[in-house]
Design an enzyme around this catalytic site. Structure first.
Site, short mmCIF file in Angstrom:
data_model
loop_
_atom_site.label_atom_id
_atom_site.label_comp_id
_atom_site.label_asym_id
_atom_site.label_seq_id
_atom_site.Cartn_x
_atom_site.Cartn_y
_atom_site.Cartn_z
N ASP A 1 7.00 -35.14 15.20
CA ASP A 1 8.44 -35.42 15.14
C ASP A 1 8.86 -35.72 13.70
O ASP A 1 9.89 -35.24 13.22
CB ASP A 1 8.84 -36.57 16.09
CG ASP A 1 7.92 -37.79 15.98
OD1 ASP A 1 6.86 -37.70 15.31
OD2 ASP A 1 8.26 -38.85 16.56
N ASP B 1 4.26 -23.38 17.03
CA ASP B 1 5.31 -22.47 17.47
C ASP B 1 6.67 -23.00 17.03
O ASP B 1 7.49 -22.28 16.43
CB ASP B 1 5.27 -22.35 19.00
CG ASP B 1 6.35 -21.44 19.54
OD1 ASP B 1 6.56 -20.36 18.93
OD2 ASP B 1 6.99 -21.78 20.55
C1 IPM Z 1 5.80 -16.67 18.75
C2 IPM Z 1 6.57 -16.48 20.01
C3 IPM Z 1 5.59 -16.46 21.18
C4 IPM Z 1 4.88 -17.79 21.23
C5 IPM Z 1 6.22 -16.10 22.54
C6 IPM Z 1 6.99 -14.81 22.50
C7 IPM Z 1 5.19 -16.07 23.64
O1 IPM Z 1 7.52 -17.48 20.15
O2 IPM Z 1 4.96 -15.80 18.42
O3 IPM Z 1 6.01 -17.66 18.07
O4 IPM Z 1 5.39 -18.74 21.81
O5 IPM Z 1 3.78 -17.87 20.67
MG MG Z 2 7.67 -18.76 18.47
#
Ligand code: IPM
Ligand code: MG
Length: 353
Positions: free
Chosen positions: A220, A244
């Protein structure tokens, strides 16, 4: 002449257009440095569902595993959004990453001097930002068991084993050694047991890299620090889901998601792709920015093929095109001397090699 076998997954939406431009630039580089690229195309995502009923055909898995590296466009689109989850393009992508064993996802977030105004943050905050996010890609809550869903309950599990943390930590420390020797590991160790293991393990691995300055930060706080003072970061090391989220956030420092490449590497093969998606709303119009994919091709040369000189040539050509004021529509508002379409941007960068 050197010869490399490259597997291509153009995918859906703008994927096709942008990979074609990267191939154009690779041809220019091939001529200059006496390298021959042999391409084989494979299906994945929505186009694979349409053609075979399966987002990830076995032929694609085998083909990519047998190639020297894979250049990947983008997959998915509203057409396939109502499929059951196992048959959605995204499930194919996750299975693909797992099958390829690409546990280390490198996502650089670099701010080009010419584009400091393109960011929604103040130029004085973002000028000179050069961050490498190292995201663990085939573990954590994306893959942990048990997981499931009933009418009244849904659950996923965040699991990391020590070997998974160790191998991604080594990748991040090695990268830090080649950069500013600063590594910040991101977790939620104040709450999660799995994060405590993460922190302990990264701390242990750090003893093998005494030159690298290691720090730890809660996720965070990191989300906040990326906006408040992004220049404090060099290499950011983190798990799958935090990576992500943080890599999307970091990408916005640069102003356009259309600029940023990524590399997913492991023990078997490596996959290079832009960090943006298939942008179905602008597909087929020739207005997508191909630079993220061209830059991914440069990462492929550098990390998989050891063609550093050729990679530098691509990076410099991209910088020159930016300096000369060529912009695709996404960046038209920022010091554009000429707004060009996808194909023209590919040609310009190829001609600058
Ligand atoms: C990424 C995308 C993917 C993930 C999705 C499309 C599954 O957001 O490559 O960051 O979450 O890894
Ligand atoms: Mg992503």
């Amino acid at each position: 002449m050197k010869n490399y076998n490259i597997s291509l997954i153009k995918g859906d939406g703008i994927g096709v257009e942008i990979v074609d431009e990267a191939i154009k630039v690779l041809s220019a580089v091939g001529k200059k440095f006496d390298i021959n690229f042999e391409y084989k195309e494979y299906l994945m995502g929505g186009c694979a569902i349409d053609a075979t009923g399966n987002p990830l055909p076995q032929e694609t898995i085998d083909g990519v595993l047998n190639s020297d590296a894979c250049l990947f466009g983008a997959i998915g689109g509203p057409k396939w959004d109502n499929q059951p989850r196992e048959l959605r393009p995204e499930s194919g992508l996750l299975r693909f990453r797992k099958e390829m064993g690409v546990f280390a996802n490198l996502r650089p977030a670099v701010v080009y001097d010419e584009l400091v105004d393109a960011s929604s943050l103040k130029p004085e905050v973002i000028k000179g930002v050069d961050i490498m996010v190292v995201r663990e890609l085939i573990g954590g809550i994306y893959f942990g068991e048990p997981k499931g869903k009933t009418e009244t309950k849904g659950w996923n599990t965040m699991v990391y084993e020590v070997y998974e943390i160790e191998r991604i930590a080594h990748v991040a420390f090695k990268l830090a050694m080649k950069r500013d020797k600063k590594l910040c590991s991101i977790d939620k160790a104040n709450v999660l047991d799995v994060s405590q293991l993460w922190r302990d393990t990264v701390t242990k691995i750090a003893t093998q890299y005494p030159e690298v300055e290691l720090s730890h930060m809660y996720v965070d706080n990191c989300a906040m620090q990326l906006i408040a003072n992004p220049r404090q970061f060099d290499v950011i090391l983190t798990g799958n889901i935090f990576g992500d989220i943080l890599s999307d956030e970091a990408s916005m420092l640069s102003g356009s998601i259309g600029l940023l490449p990524s590399a997913s590497t492991g023990e078997k093969t490596a996959v290079y792709e832009p960090i943006h998606g298939s942008a179905p709303d602008i597909a087929g119009q020739g207005i997508a920015n191909p630079i993220a994919t061209i830059s991914s091709a440069s990462m492929m040369l550098r990390y998989s093929l050891g063609e550093e000189e050729a990679a530098d040539a691509i990076d410099n050509a991209i910088k020159t095109a930016m300096k000369d004021g060529y912009r695709t529509g996404d960046l038209a508002a920022f010091d554009a001397k000429e707004v060009v379409n996808t194909q023209r941007m590919g040609e310009i960068i190829a001609s600058l090699i």
